[in-house]
Design an enzyme around this catalytic site. Sequence first.
Site, PDB file in Angstrom:
ATOM      1  N   HIS A   1      38.789  51.709  59.580  1.00 47.51           N
ATOM      2  CA  HIS A   1      39.739  50.627  59.247  1.00 47.51           C
ATOM      3  C   HIS A   1      41.084  51.164  58.782  1.00 47.51           C
ATOM      4  O   HIS A   1      41.174  52.181  58.098  1.00 47.51           O
ATOM      5  CB  HIS A   1      39.158  49.613  58.269  1.00 47.51           C
TER       6      HIS A   1
ATOM      7  N   ASP B   1      39.388  56.477  52.204  1.00 47.60           N
ATOM      8  CA  ASP B   1      38.994  55.100  52.545  1.00 47.60           C
ATOM      9  C   ASP B   1      40.189  54.350  53.108  1.00 47.60           C
ATOM     10  O   ASP B   1      40.915  53.699  52.375  1.00 47.60           O
ATOM     11  CB  ASP B   1      38.440  54.410  51.297  1.00 47.60           C
TER      12      ASP B   1
ATOM     13  N   GLU C   1      39.611  45.332  56.417  1.00 43.70           N
ATOM     14  CA  GLU C   1      38.197  45.557  56.122  1.00 43.70           C
ATOM     15  C   GLU C   1      37.900  45.324  54.646  1.00 43.70           C
ATOM     16  O   GLU C   1      36.860  44.786  54.281  1.00 43.70           O
ATOM     17  CB  GLU C   1      37.806  46.998  56.504  1.00 43.70           C
ATOM     18  N   GLU C   2      38.832  45.751  53.790  1.00 43.55           N
ATOM     19  CA  GLU C   2      38.547  45.793  52.349  1.00 43.55           C
ATOM     20  C   GLU C   2      38.317  44.427  51.730  1.00 43.55           C
ATOM     21  O   GLU C   2      37.709  44.324  50.669  1.00 43.55           O
ATOM     22  CB  GLU C   2      39.688  46.505  51.603  1.00 43.55           C
TER      23      GLU C   2
ATOM     24  N   ASP D   1      33.357  55.401  57.822  1.00 43.97           N
ATOM     25  CA  ASP D   1      34.009  54.777  56.661  1.00 43.97           C
ATOM     26  C   ASP D   1      33.304  55.188  55.372  1.00 43.97           C
ATOM     27  O   ASP D   1      32.929  54.353  54.559  1.00 43.97           O
ATOM     28  CB  ASP D   1      34.035  53.251  56.824  1.00 43.97           C
TER      29      ASP D   1
ATOM     30  N   HIS E   1      38.357  53.257  46.092  1.00 40.23           N
ATOM     31  CA  HIS E   1      39.081  52.091  45.550  1.00 40.23           C
ATOM     32  C   HIS E   1      39.864  52.411  44.280  1.00 40.23           C
ATOM     33  O   HIS E   1      40.055  51.528  43.440  1.00 40.23           O
ATOM     34  CB  HIS E   1      38.113  50.921  45.268  1.00 40.23           C
TER      35      HIS E   1
END
Lengths: 459, 459
Positions: free
Chosen positions: B281, B293, B326-327, B352, B423
Amino acid sequence: MKISSFRVLGLLLCSAVLPSAPVFAQAPPGSSDVASLRAQALGDTVAWDIVEGITTEVGPRPAASPKEALAREWAVAELKSLGFANVRSEPYTMKAWVRGEERAQVVAPFEQPLVIATLGNSGSTGPKGLDAEVVLFSDLAALTAAPDGSLKGKIAYVTHTMKANQDGSGYGPYGQVRRAGPNIAAKKGASAILIRSIGTDSHRVAHTGVTTFEPGVTPIPAAALSIPDADNIERMAKRGKPLRVHLLLTPKILENQPSGNVIAEVPGSDPDAGIIVVAGHLDSWDQGTGAVDDGAGIAIVAAAAKRIMDAGQPRRTIRILWAGAEEVGGDGARAYFARHSSEKHVLAMESDFGADRVWRVNFALPESAKAVQERISAALAPLGIVVGHDKAGDGADIEPLIASGVSGIDLGQEGTRYFDLHHTPDDTLDKIDPAQLAQNVAAWVTVLAVAANAQEPLR
Amino acid sequence: MKISSFRVLGLLLCSAVLPSAPVFAQAPPGSSDVASLRAQALGDTVAWDIVEGITTEVGPRPAASPKEALAREWAVAELKSLGFANVRSEPYTMKAWVRGEERAQVVAPFEQPLVIATLGNSGSTGPKGLDAEVVLFSDLAALTAAPDGSLKGKIAYVTHTMKANQDGSGYGPYGQVRRAGPNIAAKKGASAILIRSIGTDSHRVAHTGVTTFEPGVTPIPAAALSIPDADNIERMAKRGKPLRVHLLLTPKILENQPSGNVIAEVPGSDPDAGIIVVAGHLDSWDQGTGAVDDGAGIAIVAAAAKRIMDAGQPRRTIRILWAGAEEVGGDGARAYFARHSSEKHVLAMESDFGADRVWRVNFALPESAKAVQERISAALAPLGIVVGHDKAGDGADIEPLIASGVSGIDLGQEGTRYFDLHHTPDDTLDKIDPAQLAQNVAAWVTVLAVAANAQEPLR
């Protein structure tokens, strides 16, 4: 990773020196007391309780702030509850530097926010900030070589190649980027300066710390980028297009703010034998909770002094100095010296390099104390501590005492990860390994047990 | 620590599989081509260049933001320059969640600032924030058991005991604290919720991530504390006095914002053989630069597809899907499926889970492809990759395809440090080890070399 491997080491050390059944011939009197104190101190929890307490109940405590005043109250109550004598706060006033807002972003060639920390004594950009082209320098020498006036209207950026090492000796030379860089950039007409954080980690936490402008030089805005952000703008710059940054820093100076030292004592039996000062500093930078810098240090020296006190009155007085305002230039140390220099100080020691294990001892003792030095060295060896040959007396909190001729002993701590944490928001309790903290207490109690009771003069 | 040890491992792997003089009997045709591709890929630099490029030249690129749009432009240019066919952006619109300000501090029993990250879909406190007593829960079950209405006017705080592990399987259960906790607290009348970050590090960087409120439940302000801050308030709470926090979160929702997927292809020689989708992503959270990520994932799949393309036309089409959004719930994956579901997809794979080495492969292939599975397993073994027996098809970007019956192969990455970074602002390029990244490319090119050319049906 490091924590757990050292924890194992701590446990090994611990089992190596625990009192065992008297299978071996007894050591001469005196040294067996030291060995016993040393062994018991490896199970110390007092130091942990102090650093857990101050990081939880006080937290950040910048020099001359209301939180530093709260820390003094906390400290007086804590040291009294531990049973020390003559516990008191010794006030002085000083100017306070207050952080304010801090924001930065690259605006060209690629817009990205930056994680920064304003440097102590930085000037302000004003509330609107400033937007300028960045001129990159590979080191402080390159900045120093820039022609006068060549930075007019520009932001200077200075990088460096500091690497982690065991004794922290990189901080002297590489730290000059922070300590001296802003003054040099200001004199060359720069609007502001950014530096690569003086640190060895790879996290989005920038390293603050004090910088100094010469009298007559107007402070310019000065901030450190986190190391990943420094890497990022260096990569951007390699693309060859002009780099522009928007910078907003709004620190301010408050004059005549209260600060102070906190003192406590284990009174000695022989007033003529002199005073041993064991020091750390009570203030911390404002973004972490002051765990390794220097909650650990004040905890180690107090826990060791308490063990000496609880073992029976020593010959020499041990005076605990939890100094104020170390981080911004040592106001506490100077205030202590101004007030106490006429007293008979014979030895000064400081703990201000984190909480990892002591690996080396250095001495600055007179020839007359050679036997003391040998007894201390021998007593430290079971803790895995080697004898170094550098001159002792390192540490801002004891600098004026040492400069006046007081003897010194330095218990050098493992510093490989210290500059991962130093002066960052990451300076928090979880970074302290209780087993290594206790090894520090054992090292300190060992030195104090010998030095406070030695019949030889120490100075 | 981990990086350098794995780097050594990467080099060992590299030397173990480099083409050597033909001392051994030749492998059957086909498998020697795979071995050669695999060996060459261990020297890959294309993946590094992609992730270095997007983190430096784009940086944070949250779903449906202008920076995500910039990332699509960057991606189209990059994939074209790599020589892929049919490169295009496929737009859709969606609501965008925008972070706003986020500040929190403990106001009693001990004033301390807190490092937090607002959770995606969090409500706002309004510009003045809110000040409330905190009720602590030891886990999600304890929150769930709280009586309805018992949290009225309170801030719920939920902790957990997530630990790092190799396959990341803790994220499923522990992640529910973030995914489901805010909705549960809202239904019980809480004014706001704080959680211990869903992570395994010990740094002052909080872990954001999306949360979901049921239809009809008004979103409450919801944020994660960094793990050292979570530790700190848990220690404060143990003192037994009421804990109060001031919280300011001002996120907002923007309706109908542009997002999109970016597609590129290696066209196959046999249109009837079907399409293999390789996905990652393009969006990232807003506080890091989206390196692990999922800059690494998009880099790995594209670098592997390029190596297949450069080795000669494969039988099956390989379609690169760099998905948007995506997140925040997989809008890109659904948009892809809505547009392309009628095409003949035979296999879908996603990267991912960072950039550390692939250690395991799982399959979801039909019995007819058993020989393909065996050839892939054998070809991956020289990379140190073991065969697992979990069902493949993991990954938000390919979820609708897998749900529709498309086959899956999962290349499972070493995840022990993934949730240290996931994140957070710490998701930056320096966390990627080039040697492990190249090992990923080698694993992907190995699978694609077999699967894209297999004569057996894959679905």
